[in-house]
Write a protein that holds these residues in place. Structure first.
Motif, PDB file in Angstrom:
ATOM      1  N   THR A  97       6.711   6.406 -10.767  1.00 58.35           N
ATOM      2  CA  THR A  97       6.394   6.451  -9.344  1.00 58.35           C
ATOM      3  C   THR A  97       6.336   7.912  -8.924  1.00 58.35           C
ATOM      4  O   THR A  97       7.268   8.678  -9.194  1.00 58.35           O
ATOM      5  CB  THR A  97       7.468   5.721  -8.515  1.00 58.35           C
ATOM      6  OG1 THR A  97       7.571   4.366  -8.972  1.00 58.35           O
ATOM      7  CG2 THR A  97       7.103   5.707  -7.035  1.00 58.35           C
ATOM      8  N   SER A 132       3.100   0.833  -5.409  1.00 57.74           N
ATOM      9  CA  SER A 132       4.301   1.509  -5.915  1.00 57.74           C
ATOM     10  C   SER A 132       5.285   1.855  -4.806  1.00 57.74           C
ATOM     11  O   SER A 132       6.496   1.911  -5.044  1.00 57.74           O
ATOM     12  CB  SER A 132       3.900   2.777  -6.676  1.00 57.74           C
ATOM     13  OG  SER A 132       3.178   3.666  -5.837  1.00 57.74           O
ATOM     14  N   ILE A 147      10.679   2.836 -13.762  1.00 62.73           N
ATOM     15  CA  ILE A 147       9.974   2.820 -12.484  1.00 62.73           C
ATOM     16  C   ILE A 147      10.128   4.164 -11.775  1.00 62.73           C
ATOM     17  O   ILE A 147       9.234   4.605 -11.064  1.00 62.73           O
ATOM     18  CB  ILE A 147      10.472   1.682 -11.570  1.00 62.73           C
ATOM     19  CG1 ILE A 147       9.592   1.588 -10.324  1.00 62.73           C
ATOM     20  CG2 ILE A 147      11.929   1.866 -11.198  1.00 62.73           C
ATOM     21  CD1 ILE A 147       9.909   0.394  -9.447  1.00 62.73           C
ATOM     22  N   TYR A 169       5.310  -3.907  -8.182  1.00 66.11           N
ATOM     23  CA  TYR A 169       5.185  -2.914  -9.255  1.00 66.11           C
ATOM     24  C   TYR A 169       4.122  -3.318 -10.272  1.00 66.11           C
ATOM     25  O   TYR A 169       3.337  -2.487 -10.731  1.00 66.11           O
ATOM     26  CB  TYR A 169       6.540  -2.757  -9.949  1.00 66.11           C
ATOM     27  CG  TYR A 169       6.565  -1.730 -11.054  1.00 66.11           C
ATOM     28  CD1 TYR A 169       6.562  -0.371 -10.751  1.00 66.11           C
ATOM     29  CD2 TYR A 169       6.601  -2.117 -12.391  1.00 66.11           C
ATOM     30  CE1 TYR A 169       6.590   0.585 -11.755  1.00 66.11           C
ATOM     31  CE2 TYR A 169       6.635  -1.171 -13.404  1.00 66.11           C
ATOM     32  CZ  TYR A 169       6.629   0.180 -13.074  1.00 66.11           C
ATOM     33  OH  TYR A 169       6.661   1.110 -14.076  1.00 66.11           O
ATOM     34  N   ALA A 214       7.103  -1.361  -4.107  1.00 63.02           N
ATOM     35  CA  ALA A 214       7.934  -1.650  -5.280  1.00 63.02           C
ATOM     36  C   ALA A 214       9.200  -0.810  -5.244  1.00 63.02           C
ATOM     37  O   ALA A 214      10.311  -1.311  -5.470  1.00 63.02           O
ATOM     38  CB  ALA A 214       7.153  -1.360  -6.561  1.00 63.02           C
TER      39      ALA A 214
END
Length: 245
Positions: free
Chosen positions: A181, A154, A177, A145, A157
């Protein structure tokens, strides 16, 4: 208390695991009166014999000033000892330490090198059933990340964040996150997580492994709403501060 009785005898005989176990009792106050100074003393005895867990605990206690005076340089030394024994957590933490210059001279190259080593170690740990407590997967998520020592990814991650939540019984809280994303990357990451979990279902204590795209959203609900803790596994693992705005 039979555990305390055993831990009180074996440590004196130089058993590093018993020493570490006794330190843990003193650190947590389980069966004994909580005594962080005693915890440090017994962790030190075990750590000096090379026990990685004790080295990591000492590093954390030194960095936070628990049971002894706060000493970031000493903390870095203990984390480095663990890292040199191929501890993923040790390598990861030393990498962060060098990036931040906490207890050592800031050195981005060294920091990134250690983080790359940590990534490899964590991947091996996950394959060898050493990462089912979500620690390895969570830190992998953070490495990808943030692009720590590698290019940001990403999809990877998100994949490892979902895996971390799925293999852990811990309760997680929402994280940015998810918002940061893209939908396309979340879909790709979810598919990769599903595939990994399906392939490792027999080796890991995983429940509700998604079998198809239709049930992915429901079976991964716990994972997708609980990524906050994972990102806190980064700098805050020992610096005690948030790293996500």
């Amino acid at each position: 208390n039979k555990a305390l009785e055993w831990f009180s005898k074996a440590p004196e005989q130089g058993n590093q695991y018993a020493q570490s176990g006794l330190a843990h009792l003193y650190e947590t106050g389980r069966g004994v009166k909580k005594d962080l100074k005693q915890a440090v003393e017994w962790y030190t005895k075990a750590a000096e014999q090379g026990l990685v867990y004790s080295q990591l605990r000492l590093g954390s206690m030194c960095s936070l000033g628990q049971g002894l005076e706060k000493d970031e340089s000493k903390a870095a030394e203990w984390f480095l000892k663990a890292a040199n024994q191929n501890s993923g957590v040790g390598q990861y933490t030393v990498g962060i330490i060098y990036l931040e210059g906490k207890g050592v001279e800031r050195d981005r190259k060294k920091g990134e090198n250690w983080l790359r080593q940590a990534r490899v170690t964590f991947l091996k740990d996950m394959e060898n059933k050493k990462g089912e407590d979500a620690g390895a997967a969570g830190k992998l998520s953070h490495i990808y990340y943030r692009g720590l020592g590698i290019k940001k990814d990403s999809v990877e991650a998100y994949k490892w964040a979902l895996i971390a939540c799925q293999v852990s019984s811990s309760a997680f809280t929402p994280a940015n996150i998810q918002r940061r994303t893209s939908t396309a990357d979340r879909v790709r990451g979810r598919k990769k997580a599903q595939l990994w979990l399906a392939q490792h279902e027999k080796n890991l204590e995983v429940s509700n492994v998604p079998s198809n795209q239709n049930n992915a959203r429901s079976t991964n609900g716990k994972a997708e709403v609980g990524l906050g803790t994972l990102l806190e596994l980064g700098l805050s693992i020992w610096l005690g501060k948030e790293i996500i705005d």
